[in-house]
Design a protein around this motif. Structure first.
Motif, PDB file in Angstrom:
ATOM      1  N   UNK C 218       0.104  -2.001  -7.737  1.00  0.00           N
ATOM      2  CA  UNK C 218      -0.928  -1.471  -6.853  1.00  0.00           C
ATOM      3  C   UNK C 218      -0.207  -0.863  -5.657  1.00  0.00           C
ATOM      4  N   UNK C 219      -0.616   0.339  -5.276  1.00  0.00           N
ATOM      5  CA  UNK C 219       0.057   1.005  -4.173  1.00  0.00           C
ATOM      6  C   UNK C 219      -0.941   1.428  -3.112  1.00  0.00           C
ATOM      7  N   UNK C 220      -0.410   1.669  -1.935  1.00  0.00           N
ATOM      8  CA  UNK C 220      -1.230   2.249  -0.873  1.00  0.00           C
ATOM      9  C   UNK C 220      -0.581   3.565  -0.464  1.00  0.00           C
ATOM     10  N   UNK C 221      -1.382   4.621  -0.490  1.00  0.00           N
ATOM     11  CA  UNK C 221      -0.920   5.917   0.001  1.00  0.00           C
ATOM     12  C   UNK C 221      -0.900   5.819   1.525  1.00  0.00           C
ATOM     13  N   UNK C 226      -5.336   5.380   0.656  1.00  0.00           N
ATOM     14  CA  UNK C 226      -5.940   5.092  -0.644  1.00  0.00           C
ATOM     15  C   UNK C 226      -5.154   4.012  -1.398  1.00  0.00           C
ATOM     16  N   UNK C 227      -5.880   3.022  -1.903  1.00  0.00           N
ATOM     17  CA  UNK C 227      -5.263   1.976  -2.717  1.00  0.00           C
ATOM     18  C   UNK C 227      -5.433   2.402  -4.179  1.00  0.00           C
ATOM     19  N   UNK C 228      -4.320   2.449  -4.904  1.00  0.00           N
ATOM     20  CA  UNK C 228      -4.403   2.940  -6.282  1.00  0.00           C
ATOM     21  C   UNK C 228      -3.611   2.035  -7.215  1.00  0.00           C
ATOM     22  N   UNK C 229      -3.965   2.079  -8.486  1.00  0.00           N
ATOM     23  CA  UNK C 229      -3.256   1.284  -9.490  1.00  0.00           C
ATOM     24  C   UNK C 229      -2.448   2.210 -10.381  1.00  0.00           C
ATOM     25  N   UNK C 230      -1.299   1.716 -10.845  1.00  0.00           N
ATOM     26  CA  UNK C 230      -0.458   2.479 -11.761  1.00  0.00           C
ATOM     27  C   UNK C 230      -0.040   1.556 -12.892  1.00  0.00           C
ATOM     28  N   UNK C 490      -8.542  -3.794 -11.603  1.00  0.00           N
ATOM     29  CA  UNK C 490      -9.640  -3.828 -10.639  1.00  0.00           C
ATOM     30  C   UNK C 490      -9.497  -5.044  -9.731  1.00  0.00           C
ATOM     31  N   UNK C 491      -9.154  -6.158 -10.354  1.00  0.00           N
ATOM     32  CA  UNK C 491      -8.989  -7.410  -9.618  1.00  0.00           C
ATOM     33  C   UNK C 491      -7.894  -7.269  -8.546  1.00  0.00           C
ATOM     34  N   UNK C 492      -6.703  -6.779  -8.994  1.00  0.00           N
ATOM     35  CA  UNK C 492      -5.575  -6.652  -8.070  1.00  0.00           C
ATOM     36  C   UNK C 492      -5.880  -5.624  -6.986  1.00  0.00           C
ATOM     37  N   UNK C 493      -6.552  -4.543  -7.366  1.00  0.00           N
ATOM     38  CA  UNK C 493      -6.873  -3.515  -6.376  1.00  0.00           C
ATOM     39  C   UNK C 493      -7.788  -4.088  -5.295  1.00  0.00           C
ATOM     40  N   UNK C 494      -8.757  -4.869  -5.714  1.00  0.00           N
ATOM     41  CA  UNK C 494      -9.679  -5.381  -4.713  1.00  0.00           C
ATOM     42  C   UNK C 494      -8.991  -6.432  -3.841  1.00  0.00           C
ATOM     43  N   UNK C 495      -8.059  -7.188  -4.416  1.00  0.00           N
ATOM     44  CA  UNK C 495      -7.322  -8.165  -3.601  1.00  0.00           C
ATOM     45  C   UNK C 495      -6.501  -7.459  -2.524  1.00  0.00           C
ATOM     46  N   UNK C 496      -5.846  -6.380  -2.931  1.00  0.00           N
ATOM     47  CA  UNK C 496      -5.017  -5.650  -1.970  1.00  0.00           C
ATOM     48  C   UNK C 496      -5.902  -5.002  -0.898  1.00  0.00           C
TER      49      UNK C 496
END
Lengths: 279, 278, 651
Positions: C218-221, C226-230, C490-496
């Motif tokens: 999971x990254x943040x631009x 923007x929080x995004x998943x790869x 989705x889970x990790x993105x929302x945690x971040x």
């Protein structure tokens, strides 16, 4: 273009690449190539300026020598070529160099303006809100875009004045350059124009001479100091030579008091021709 | 745990007693450019900075202003910085009309306050050029430099595909001059200082680094053409002012620009022959 | 302390399988390269690999992997891959080329590295490192790295801290910069070829796992927030060391442990956290507001002589102190190695003399590094040619001219040997997640030799990972990546997202930097150059208290939807708090002194580090459970087949 996923605004090209023209025209399509062409045309124009200045020194030998010099130019190529053909070829070449030099200068200035858009671009240089503190850029380099047009306009004026005789009216005698020069430069406003323009020309040459080595890439760290000296010397020689005409005319040291031939385009020119041959 | 506390002040890990600096202190006024985003209008904000130690670096001064802004509930000033030892090329700033400030051969992070005088008013702006859009406050986007490198600023050798390092002798002079060029840190001061927003100094340094040494020869002409033409998609045209070299914290020489100019025209001629184009 | 075994020497519970191949040491890597499974060239493009970090290790790995045909996504929080802190390494890079004909060999470099690491590194890894050191120089020279040359055009070498042979290759004082530019250019080549996707100003904030295997990040631009998943088949962490836990260090301001730490929280064991290296030649701090310490290349110790005044609190200017009243303490105590003793020995001795009150400079916080002798012997131009840029840098920072006045130096935190535990394949305990470069617990044991960091970063990236990753991927041929639509993302993105929001909503009164500085003071005081049980216990009570204050009184202004460096720092400092506690625990359990870990209770009568090989010849790797419980300590026994364990002696 690289597929960078986060294409930031800075990645967007400012300029579009044009369809490449065939060699060697493609050289002129790039800014560096254009600077290269500018340097070569600059060398050509500078050569003309120097030769023109040296030739004009015949003025100090009197009307008939000056006449002889003008005739020699028309006779260049001797008997091999029709009279004035070589002179016309040189004139056309000169004109072409002038146009190309001008075109490249203008388009490169436009390119720099666009490349600096967000920074503002005032009077040929981009603008910071704080006063720019220049270190290396000198007056000459920063005013190329002003000295250039001044010289350009001056060239037109100079042609209209002494080649076409637009405002000397009846006083203009085609074929008698000595008379025309003295006549024109005795007017104070005209003398001032010549002085101002030639100062601009010298400033232009000062940066141009130094700069062309850079643009052509023929410099060598060992001789970089000499480039400055050469630029100063050339600008100085041109300045002194060219300024001597209006100054000496205005000072009354060059006049028509001891002229042997009449001032007209018939008998006057014949007389000048005969006197010249007698030398 | 003997002596652990002594170490504290020794390595500067701030003990309360070391508050006073041994040097003199300055009172300064800063006018700093603030801008919310690339298209937002920018404006100058004025900050008073009293009691600034002369041993502090310029970025530490900004740190202090930011600390104060945060304490007051304001948004701190964004500025690019990282290594703070003059090598990463991250820090920028036009300080009183000079890229990286008025000290020659110095990055902003190594510009120390002892170079300023008490009572100075210091104007701080971002590097400006169309290819360096402002991201926020003093931060600009310099990724156009990466595009120039991607165009050909490399030697195409895949990992493992090479012979012994000493098989290709490199004349010492070539290696040294190549190193002079390779010292470029890609900070963009040359573009910022250039009245034309030209990137000649950066591009020529990167080009000369590779074009001067034997390893770089096979791709020399192709590289030259590609890098120059990519550069020209973003930047203005050089008029040989020489401001770039003066602003350059690594004092990259203008001679590299001449070298690039020469190689570019040569490249145009050679590439025509290489590709058999008539 | 939760322990997975009965005593310090208990058997490993089997989790830590180092996968070191059998066979004679010199053949292990060669044989293993043959025995590893390969991915067919055409199949490589079916694998997606995520590389985080673009320093020497990350850039070289991303470039090499994509050259092999893998599809690579590479992430950096900088604006360009070329900014990574590898760029600041000055001195050089070791390689066992023996170009100087002074008796160097792969075995000697291997031996020196194991010995220099105070016998706390994995022999097989170190031997591999020494072997591929040869290829690194070849590769870099071919890339156009402008190494220093002899007049005949061949590569020049110099000797470097701790080594008795000249095996260090260098490019003026900017070796790290030039090697990084080489790796960056190799990466740029692959980006241009379209086989690497480059994400700049993008920070990794979490590792995503599915069924215990790494499947993405999971990254943040940093610009848009923007929080995004790869997603990918493998994740490679090349995110550097954690020296900034000390606040003041020679690391760049942005260096942090976050990516490695988030991987740790997702199951990757963190090893040897207490092994931190102090660099002996840094410029002493001048005041409270200092934001970082600047390192002067260790190569300076080749020609400079280190001394302090004999007299306590001697305020005389150095040129007024006669020879007879100077103490060249390293030359006196270690006649064979003199000023070239290893970093930890040089650092501790500097601390000793400064603690005695013999320190020099306005704050009495340094020792002299004197070049007058070499300037007299070789002349000013020769010294300027060798060290010119370092001298200039020193003068710029201190305002003193080192050609005329001796430099003042003092140790500072510089490198961290600890990091994510990895096996011989450089894989962490989370399958599919690799760690390379300084981010892993590496090949340096308890102490890293000078000019070996660049070597390890490039070895991992160019010549180790590209081989080992294939062995693991080969078994997964045909498996698609976990789709981004999978609930784990989705889970990790929302945690971040929540974690990021949490920093913004605390609304306290103090800045992140304030907490970072305070944390740094504790860590430096108690987990710094010298540690004691009492001090470590103290750290373990003070750090949580400060941490609690952090979560209650932090103020991050601005928003999460644009560039906000305070917000970025907040996340990093939060991880430093957790790391600092682990460092203290790790240091506390390791009841011995070794390399960069010096426990005051364990020293020889001469004040040298006293190892306990019987009980501590192992790697300690910690397993995360939750924020509320302490980690579990696992051990990997270190077996020494080739190098006999001896007490280091540089006398």
């Amino acid at each position: 273009m690289a597929p960078t996923a986060t294409q930031a605004a800075g990645s967007a090209p400012v300029f579009k690449t044009k369809r490449p023209l065939p060699f060697p025209l493609n050289i002129y399509q790039s800014a560096i190539g254009r600077k290269w062409v500018m340097a070569w045309t600059g060398i050509g124009l500078l050569g003309f300026v120097i030769v023109h200045m040296i030739g004009n020194l015949h003025l100090y030998e009197g009307p008939s020598r000056m006449y002889e010099y003008a005739e020699t130019l028309r006779d260049l190529g001797g008997g091999l070529l029709p009279r004035t053909l070589l002179l016309w070829i040189m004139r056309v070449g000169l004109l072409a160099m002038f146009v190309v030099h001008l075109h490249s200068a203008y388009t490169l200035k436009e390119r720099s303006r666009l490349a600096s858009e967000r920074a503002g671009f005032v009077g040929g240089a981009k603008k910071y809100a704080s006063k720019r503190d220049y270190i290396a850029a000198n007056y000459a380099s920063r005013t190329m875009r002003w000295t250039g047009p001044i010289v350009g306009l001056y060239v037109l004026f100079h042609l209209a004045d002494l080649t076409w005789g637009w405002w000397l009216g009846d006083a203009y005698v085609r074929g008698d350059p000595y008379h025309n020069v003295v006549e024109s430069l005795s007017s104070i406003p005209v003398a001032i124009i010549y002085v101002v323009a030639n100062v601009a020309l010298a400033i232009h040459i000062f940066h141009g001479t130094w700069s062309m080595f850079q643009s052509l890439g023929v410099n060598n760290p060992r001789y970089n100091g000499l480039r400055r000296n050469l630029a100063t010397a050339l600008a100085g020689v041109v300045l002194v030579g060219n300024l001597s005409f209006p100054v000496l005319v205005q000072a009354g040291l060059v006049d028509e008091d001891n002229r042997d031939c009449p001032i007209n385009d018939t008998t006057g020119l014949e007389c000048l021709g005969e006197t010249a041959e007698a030398h | 745990m003997s002596g652990a506390n002594d170490v504290t002040s020794q390595a500067g890990q701030t003990s309360q007693t070391s508050q006073q600096s041994h040097g003199r202190t300055l009172s300064l006024t800063l006018r700093i450019w603030r801008q919310d985003g690339p298209d937002a209008p920018g404006r100058f904000h004025t900050f008073d900075a009293p009691n600034i130690s002369e041993d502090m670096s310029f970025l530490e001064l900004l740190d202090i202003i930011n600390e104060r802004l945060i304490e007051g509930g304001d948004v701190p000033i964004e500025f690019d910085h990282d290594c703070r030892e003059g090598i990463c090329g991250m820090c920028s700033l036009m300080i009183n009309g000079r890229a990286h400030g008025h000290e020659l051969a110095t990055t902003t992070c190594q510009l120390h306050m002892r170079k300023f005088s008490d009572g100075d008013v210091i104007t701080v702006e971002p590097f400006r050029a169309k290819a360096f859009p402002v991201v926020r406050d003093l931060v600009v986007d310099r990724s156009s430099f990466d595009r120039i490198i991607e165009a050909g600023g490399y030697i195409s050798v895949n990992t493992g595909a090479v012979g012994d390092a000493n098989q290709t002798p490199v004349p010492k002079e070539a290696a040294d001059t190549s190193m002079d060029a390779a010292a470029c840190i890609g900070c963009g001061a040359c573009v910022a200082a250039c009245p034309n927003s030209a990137a000649q100094l950066f591009t020529s340094a990167k080009l000369a680094h590779l074009n001067l040494i034997p390893q770089g020869q096979p791709q020399r002409w192709e590289r030259t053409e590609a890098m120059v033409e990519t550069m020209e998609q973003f930047f203005g045209s050089c008029t040989n002012h020489g401001e770039c070299t003066e602003a350059c914290p690594k004092e990259i020489s203008l001679d590299f620009i001449a070298f690039m100019n020469r190689d570019y025209v040569k490249a145009k001629i050679k590439n025509r022959k290489l590709t058999g184009q008539s | 302390m939760a322990e997975s075994h009965s005593g310090p020497n208990g058997a490993s519970n089997g989790v830590l399988d180092s996968r070191v191949p059998d066979g004679p040491m010199a053949d292990k890597w060669t044989d293993h390269k043959f025995s590893m499974k390969l991915v067919n060239p055409n199949n490589k493009r079916r694998f997606e690999i995520i590389v985080v970090g673009t320093g020497l290790a990350g850039a070289s790995a991303a470039a090499s992997l994509s050259e092999l045909g893998y599809r690579v996504k590479v992430f950096t929080f900088h604006d360009s891959p070329r900014r990574a802190h590898s760029i600041a390494a000055q001195g050089g890079i070791n390689a066992a080329k023996n170009y100087t004909n002074d008796g160097d060999s792969v075995h000697r470099l291997f031996y020196d590295t194991v010995k220099g690491g105070d016998y706390r590194s994995r022999e097989a890894n170190v031997h591999r490192l020494a072997e591929v050191s040869l290829n690194i120089i070849d590769q870099c020279a071919a890339q156009g790295v402008p190494f220093a040359r002899e007049y005949g055009g061949l590569l020049d070498n110099r000797s470097f801290g701790g080594a008795q042979v000249s095996r260090t290759f260098y490019a003026r004082g900017q070796t790290g910069q030039q090697l990084l530019l080489g790796a960056y250019q190799a990466l740029a080549k692959q980006v241009a070829a379209g086989s690497v996707e480059l994400y700049t100003r993008t920070e990794m904030l979490d590792l995503v796992t599915k069924d215990g295997r790494a499947c993405g990040i999971i990254t943040r631009d940093l610009i848009s927030g923007e929080i995004a998943a790869h997603t990918g088949h493998a994740v490679v962490l090349a995110t550097g060391g954690y020296g900034n836990v000390y606040y003041l260090s020679t690391n760049a301001m942005a260096c942090n442990v976050t990516a490695a730490w988030r991987a740790h929280r997702r199951g990757a064991y963190f090893a040897n956290a207490c092994y931190t290296q102090i660099h002996p030649t840094c410029i002493p701090a001048s005041d409270e507001f200092q934001s970082k310490l600047t390192l002067m290349s260790e190569s300076l110790r080749n020609d400079g002589r280190i001394w302090v005044p004999e007299q306590l609190d001697d305020a005389r200017s150095p040129d007024l102190i006669p020879e007879s009243e100077r103490d060249y303490y390293l030359e006196r105590k270690y006649p064979a190695f003199g000023n070239l003793v290893p970093r930890d020995v040089a650092s501790r001795n500097a601390k000793t003399v400064v603690d005695q009150g013999k320190g020099v400079g306005p704050l009495r916080n340094g020792v002299y590094l004197d070049f007058s002798e070499v300037i007299e012997r070789d002349g000013h131009p020769a010294v300027a040619a060798k060290y010119g840029n370092l001298f200039d840098m020193y003068e710029r920072i201190t305002g003193e001219n080192p050609y005329a006045v001796p430099m003042r130096i003092y140790p500072a935190i510089h490198y961290t040997m600890g990091g994510l535990w990895v096996d011989y394949h450089l894989m962490t305990t989370v399958p599919g997640c690799y760690s390379i470069g300084e981010a892993n617990f590496s090949d340096h044991g308890a102490n890293r030799l000078g000019a070996s960091a660049l070597m390890q970063g490039l070895a991992d990236g160019y010549f180790v990972l590209p081989y080992t990753i294939g062995d693991d991927l080969a078994a997964r041929l045909g498996e698609p990546v976990v789709p981004l639509s999978d609930p784990v993302f989705a889970q990790a993105t929302s945690e971040v997202t929540d974690a990021t929001q949490r920093f913004l909503s605390i609304g306290g009164t103090r800045s992140v930097d304030w907490f970072h500085r305070e944390l740094g003071k504790i860590v430096w005081d108690y987990i710094g150059m010298e540690r004691t049980a009492a001090g470590l216990e103290k750290a373990l009570s003070e750090i949580p208290a400060l941490e609690a204050e952090f979560w209650a009184d932090l103020r991050v202004s601005g928003s999460g939807a644009n560039l906000n460096s305070s917000l970025e720092k907040a996340g990093r400092v939060a991880d430093f708090f957790e790391l600092a506690k682990l460092m203290a625990r790790d240091a506390l359990v390791r009841e011995e002194s070794c390399g960069g870990h010096f426990r005051a209770e364990h020293q020889t009568p001469e004040g040298e580090a006293q190892r306990d090989d019987e009980n501590f010849a192992h790697v300690a790797a910690w397993e995360w459970h939750s924020s509320d419980t302490t980690q579990t300590r696992h051990i990997e026994e270190l077996e020494f087949e080739e190098v006999a364990l001896t007490q280091r002696s540089y006398k």
